[in-house]
Design an enzyme around this catalytic site. Structure first.
Site: not given
Ligand code: AMP
Ligand code: TRP
Length: 329
Positions: A197, A114, A200
Site C-alpha cells: 500500500k 515496527k 507515508k
C-alpha cells in the site's frame, strides 16, 4: 432532535500525507461529519512512539490539522484537536494498562512490524503500548464508530475487548465501539510497487503522491509509476499497477473504470498517464489553495477551541472510570 452517534478518528503527524490517506480516510470523514457527531484528532502522542525531531513534530502537527481543514472538515460541525492537549488520554491509558494483557499487545501486527527493525528487546515500551493509548482515545468519548483503514482493525478490536473487560470488572462504563472500514477499492497502492500500500513512511518518494506535491512533482511521479506488460488500458487483477492507477483516476474523477477503459481504447500508457496527471493536479489544486490560505495562527486557534470542546467529555468519562476503580475523588 435525535442524538447523533459519535465517531472518532486520528492520524499521526509523521511523514507526508498522501492521496491514499485522503481517498482512504479523510475524504470519508468529510462525508461522515453531517451524519455523526465527529471528533478528529492529530495523534502526536502516538507519533512519538518512534523517534521524531521536535521541530518537525510541531510543524507536522499543524500541517495535519491544516490538511483536515483544507479537505473539508468543518470545525463548526466537527471537533479537531491535538491529542497531547487533552491529558485525559494519557490518564485513561494508565487505567486501561492495568487490564490489558501482554499477550494481547504482543500479537499486534503493527507492533511486530515496527519493532522488527530494532528487535523486540530494544523496541520502545511506548510502541508496545500504542494500542492501549488508541483504546483510551476511542473510549474517552463514548465513541460508537471508528472510521479507519483495514490495518487498524486489530487495534479497534483491542479497544472493544478492553471496554468489555472494564465494564465487566467495574460496572457499565464504556461504550463498545465498532470499526468502520470502507470496503475494497479505496486501498491505494504504491506507485513504485503495486503489491504494497502507498505509505507515508515509504523509502522512496516515488511510492506516493503527497497531498502537497506541486504540479511538476505530481507529473514526474505519475510518469515514473510502474506499469504492467502490454499497452492496453484495461482494469484487471492481472495488471495490478494499472489497476491501481485506474482506481486513483476513478476516485478523483468520479468516473467508473468502464468509462475510463472506453475513453482510452486505442491509446497507450503515455496518454493515460498524462490524463491521470491532469485529473490529480486539477483535483488537488483547490485543496492546496485552501491549505495555503490557512495561517498557522488560525489553525492553533481552531485546535485550542477543539481541545476545549472535547475536554469536558473526556474529563467526565475519565472521572467516572477513576471512581469505578476506587480512586478517591
Ligand atoms: P497512516 O498513514 O497509516 O497513519 O494512516 C492514516 C489513515 O489513512 C488510516 O485510516 C489508514 O487506513 C489510511 N491509509 C493509509 N494509507 C492508505 C492507503 N495506501 N490507501 C488507503 N488508505 C490509507
Ligand atoms: N493508530 C491510528 C493510525 O495509525 C491513528 C489513531 C490513533 C487512531 N488513535 C486513534 C485512529 C483512534 C482511530 C481512532 O492510523
Amino acid at each position: 432532535m435525535i442524538n447523533k452517534k459519535r465517531i472518532f478518528s486520528g492520524i499521526q503527524p509523521s511523514g507526508n500525507l498522501h492521496i491514499g490517506n485522503y481517498l482512504g480516510a479523510i475524504k470519508n470523514w468529510v462525508a461522515l461529519q453531517d451524519e455523526f457527531e465527529s471528533i478528529f484528532c492529530v495523534v502526536d502522542m502516538h507519533a512519538i512512539t518512534v523517534p521524531q525531531g521536535p521541530e518537525t513534530l510541531r510543524k507536522k502537527t499543524i500541517e495535519i490539522a491544516k490538511i483536515y481543514l483544507a479537505a473539508g472538515i468543518d470545525p463548526k460541525k466537527s471537533a479537531i484537536f491535538v491529542q497531547s492537549q487533552v491529558s485525559e488520554h494519557a490518564e485513561l491509558m494508565w487505567i486501561l494498562n492495568t487490564i490489558a494483557k501482554m499477550s494481547e499487545l504482543e500479537k499486534m501486527t503493527q507492533f511486530k512490524d515496527k519493532s522488527r527493525k530494532s528487535g523486540i528487546e530494544s523496541a520502545g515500551v511506548g510502541l508496545f503500548d500504542y494500542p492501549v493509548l488508541m483504546a483510551a482515545d476511542i473510549l474517552l468519548y463514548g465513541t460508537e464508530v471508528v472510521p479507519v483503514g483495514e490495518d487498524q482493525k486489530q487495534h479497534v478490536e483491542l479497544a472493544r475487548d478492553l471496554a468489555k473487560r472494564f465494564n465487566q470488572k467495574f460496572g457499565e462504563t464504556f461504550i463498545v465501539p465498532k470499526a468502520f472500514i470502507k470496503e475494497e477499492g479505496m486501498r491505494i497502492m504504491g506507485l513504485d510497487d503495486p503489491a504494497k500500500k502507498m505509505s507515508k513512511s515509504a523509502a522512496s518518494e516515488y511510492n506516493y503522491i503527497s497531498l502537497l506535491d506541486d504540479e511538476q512533482t505530481i507529473r514526474r511521479k505519475i510518469k515514473k509509476a510502474v506499469t504492467d506488460s502490454g499497452s492496453e488500458i484495461v482494469y484487471s487483477d492481472e495488471k495490478p499497477a494499472l489497476k491501481n492507477l485506474i482506481n486513483i483516476f476513478c476516485s478523483f474523477s468520479g468516473k467508473s473504470f468502464k468509462e475510463i477503459e472506453k475513453n482510452f481504447v486505442g491509446k497507450g500508457y503515455g496518454d493515460f498517464k498524462n490524463e491521470l496527471a491532469n485529473v490529480v493536479v486539477e483535483s488537488l489544486k483547490p485543496f492546496q489553495e485552501k491549505f495555503n490560505s490557512i495561517s498557522d495562527e488560525d489553525v492553533l486557534k481552531i485546535l485550542k477551541e477543539g481541545a476545549e470542546k472535547v475536554r469536558p467529555i473526556a474529563k467526565a468519562k475519565l472521572d467516572e472510570a477513576k471512581r469505578k476503580v476506587g480512586f478517591v475523588g
